[in-house]
Design a protein around this motif. Structure first.
Motif, short mmCIF file in Angstrom:
data_model
loop_
_atom_site.label_atom_id
_atom_site.label_comp_id
_atom_site.label_asym_id
_atom_site.label_seq_id
_atom_site.Cartn_x
_atom_site.Cartn_y
_atom_site.Cartn_z
N THR A 45 0.38 -7.18 -5.17
CA THR A 45 -0.47 -6.10 -5.64
C THR A 45 0.00 -4.79 -5.03
OG1 THR A 45 -2.40 -7.51 -5.98
CG2 THR A 45 -2.83 -5.19 -5.56
N VAL A 46 -0.03 -3.73 -5.82
CA VAL A 46 0.33 -2.38 -5.37
C VAL A 46 -0.90 -1.49 -5.51
CG1 VAL A 46 1.87 -0.41 -5.68
CG2 VAL A 46 2.69 -2.70 -6.21
N CYS A 47 -1.19 -0.71 -4.47
CA CYS A 47 -2.34 0.19 -4.55
C CYS A 47 -2.10 1.45 -3.74
CB CYS A 47 -3.62 -0.50 -4.08
SG CYS A 47 -3.67 -0.89 -2.32
N ASN A 48 -2.91 2.47 -4.00
CA ASN A 48 -2.86 3.70 -3.22
C ASN A 48 -3.54 3.52 -1.88
OD1 ASN A 48 -1.59 5.06 -5.30
ND2 ASN A 48 -3.44 6.06 -6.05
N GLY A 49 -3.11 4.30 -0.90
CA GLY A 49 -3.73 4.24 0.42
C GLY A 49 -4.92 5.16 0.57
N ASP A 50 -5.24 5.97 -0.45
CA ASP A 50 -6.37 6.90 -0.34
C ASP A 50 -7.50 6.56 -1.31
OD1 ASP A 50 -4.99 7.60 -2.61
OD2 ASP A 50 -4.75 9.72 -2.08
N ASN A 51 -7.52 5.32 -1.82
CA ASN A 51 -8.63 4.80 -2.61
C ASN A 51 -9.15 3.54 -1.95
OD1 ASN A 51 -6.75 5.82 -5.36
ND2 ASN A 51 -8.80 6.61 -5.02
N LEU A 52 -10.47 3.36 -1.95
CA LEU A 52 -11.05 2.16 -1.36
C LEU A 52 -11.34 1.15 -2.47
CD1 LEU A 52 -11.98 0.65 1.12
CD2 LEU A 52 -14.21 1.77 0.91
N ASP A 95 9.77 5.36 -6.20
CA ASP A 95 10.76 5.36 -5.13
C ASP A 95 10.23 4.65 -3.90
OD1 ASP A 95 13.29 6.52 -3.74
OD2 ASP A 95 11.63 7.23 -2.48
N ALA A 96 8.95 4.85 -3.58
CA ALA A 96 8.34 4.17 -2.43
C ALA A 96 8.40 2.66 -2.61
CB ALA A 96 6.89 4.63 -2.26
N LEU A 97 8.08 2.19 -3.82
CA LEU A 97 8.14 0.76 -4.07
C LEU A 97 9.57 0.25 -4.06
CD1 LEU A 97 6.71 -1.84 -4.62
CD2 LEU A 97 6.53 -1.20 -7.04
N LEU A 98 10.51 1.04 -4.57
CA LEU A 98 11.91 0.64 -4.54
C LEU A 98 12.39 0.47 -3.09
CD1 LEU A 98 14.56 0.05 -6.02
CD2 LEU A 98 15.03 2.52 -5.98
N GLN A 99 11.98 1.36 -2.22
CA GLN A 99 12.38 1.23 -0.82
C GLN A 99 11.71 0.02 -0.16
OE1 GLN A 99 13.11 4.67 1.60
NE2 GLN A 99 12.96 6.09 -0.13
N ALA A 100 10.50 -0.33 -0.62
CA ALA A 100 9.88 -1.58 -0.15
C ALA A 100 10.71 -2.79 -0.57
CB ALA A 100 8.46 -1.69 -0.69
N TYR A 101 11.18 -2.79 -1.81
CA TYR A 101 12.07 -3.85 -2.28
C TYR A 101 13.33 -3.92 -1.41
CZ TYR A 101 10.13 -4.98 -7.00
OH TYR A 101 9.39 -5.44 -8.06
N ILE A 142 0.85 -1.19 0.00
CA ILE A 142 0.00 0.00 0.00
C ILE A 142 0.89 1.24 0.00
CG2 ILE A 142 -1.77 1.32 1.20
CD1 ILE A 142 -2.72 -1.23 2.50
N LEU A 143 0.73 2.07 -1.00
CA LEU A 143 1.52 3.29 -1.10
C LEU A 143 0.80 4.40 -0.34
CD1 LEU A 143 2.42 3.02 -4.88
CD2 LEU A 143 3.78 2.27 -2.93
N ALA A 144 0.97 4.38 0.97
CA ALA A 144 0.27 5.35 1.82
C ALA A 144 1.10 6.59 2.08
CB ALA A 144 -0.11 4.71 3.16
#
Length: 285
Positions: free
Chosen positions: A134-141, A116-122, A9-11
């Motif tokens: 799965t990758v998703c935004n934190g401000d969508n339901l 960059d957020a996903l790269l840091q997760a890696y 989750i990209l929050a």
């Protein structure tokens, strides 16, 4: 293709548009205080005082995912109050929640973008390099059905949701801020057009005349996508490494690598304080 069941989750983000708009709506003082001091996904938005993040996590659990990698800044006490204070392996219902801290380089004043957020997760969880997730935004339901569809069996390494523009039920001015997607006749992604103009919105339609939009929800083969995330360039104007650009670079060399899953449904969104009235109608999924 065997697809395992984790989610990123990209929050991360500064919630600047939300905070700027708080003065335009009438809110309970307690809600106003929470909104000023926390990420927007943590603001109570329903009649049951659920936050968008708590509703999203419920949908993720109902879609049979097991692990969540939650990308936040180092100032993340609100998220820890919701899911647990440990760096990793917090239990939230049947989910295991792991924190990814998106660090900001000394010369920057803001995070370096979603890629960059996903790269840091890696970097912080190397197992993602050998996983499907799965990758998703934190401000969508995102709905339970959407999240399930992304991890279903398919004949492509990666997948994304191709939302019907009309089904999203957003006003025209908001649509122009989303990315249009161009798919071939077999639903493989050809192109992503960020912040399209009116001509592009009219130009890119599927065989049935439907404009398809990306709402930043993907399922990736972590090993295949890693080089494109790692090498994603900064955007010339926005000065961020953006996930759609990494996806565009990927499909440029893998023309059958990203399957678009057509879907028509409303997607609850929390961009500004004006969106909170619509979210108040939501209860527990």
């Amino acid at each position: 293709m065997k697809n395992n069941s984790s989610i990123v989750i990209l929050a991360a983000g500064m919630s600047s548009r939300m905070k700027k708009s708080l003065g335009d709506v009438s809110l309970d003082p307690k809600i106003q205080e929470i909104a000023q001091s926390n990420h927007k996904s943590l603001i109570p938005v329903t009649q049951n005082n659920d936050s968008l993040m708590s509703l999203l996590l419920q949908n993720i659990e109902s879609a049979n995912y097991t692990d969540v990698y939650l990308v936040t800044s180092s100032q993340n006490q609100g998220f820890k109050d919701l899911v647990g204070s440990k760096d990793a392996n917090n239990l939230y219902g049947q989910l295991k929640i792991h924190f990814v801290i998106q660090k900001i380089e000394d010369h920057r004043s803001k995070p370096a973008g979603t890629a960059d957020a996903l790269l840091q997760a890696y970097d912080q969880y190397p197992q993602l390099k050998s996983s499907y997730f799965t990758v998703c935004n934190g401000d969508n339901l995102y709905s339970i059905g959407t999240l399930k569809a992304l991890k279903a069996q398919r004949n492509a390494p990666c997948a994304m949701i191709a939302y019907d523009r009309e089904g999203l039920q957003f006003p025209q001015e908001r649509i122009s801020k989303f990315a249009i997607i161009d798919c071939d006749d077999h639903w493989f992604l050809k192109k992503i057009i960020e912040k399209p103009n009116a001509t592009q919105i009219a130009q890119y339609k599927d065989a049935k005349g439907t404009t398809r939009l990306s709402m930043n929800v993907f399922n990736f083969d972590g090993s295949i996508m890693f080089p494109f995330i790692n090498e994603c360039p900064f955007h010339d104007c926005r000065d961020e490494k953006e996930l759609p650009q990494a996806v565009a670079n990927y499909v440029a060399t893998h023309p059958k690598g990203m399957l678009c899953i057509p879907l028509s449904e409303h997607l609850p969104d929390l961009t500004s304080a004006h969106d909170m009235d619509a979210l108040k109608k939501l209860g527990h999924p």
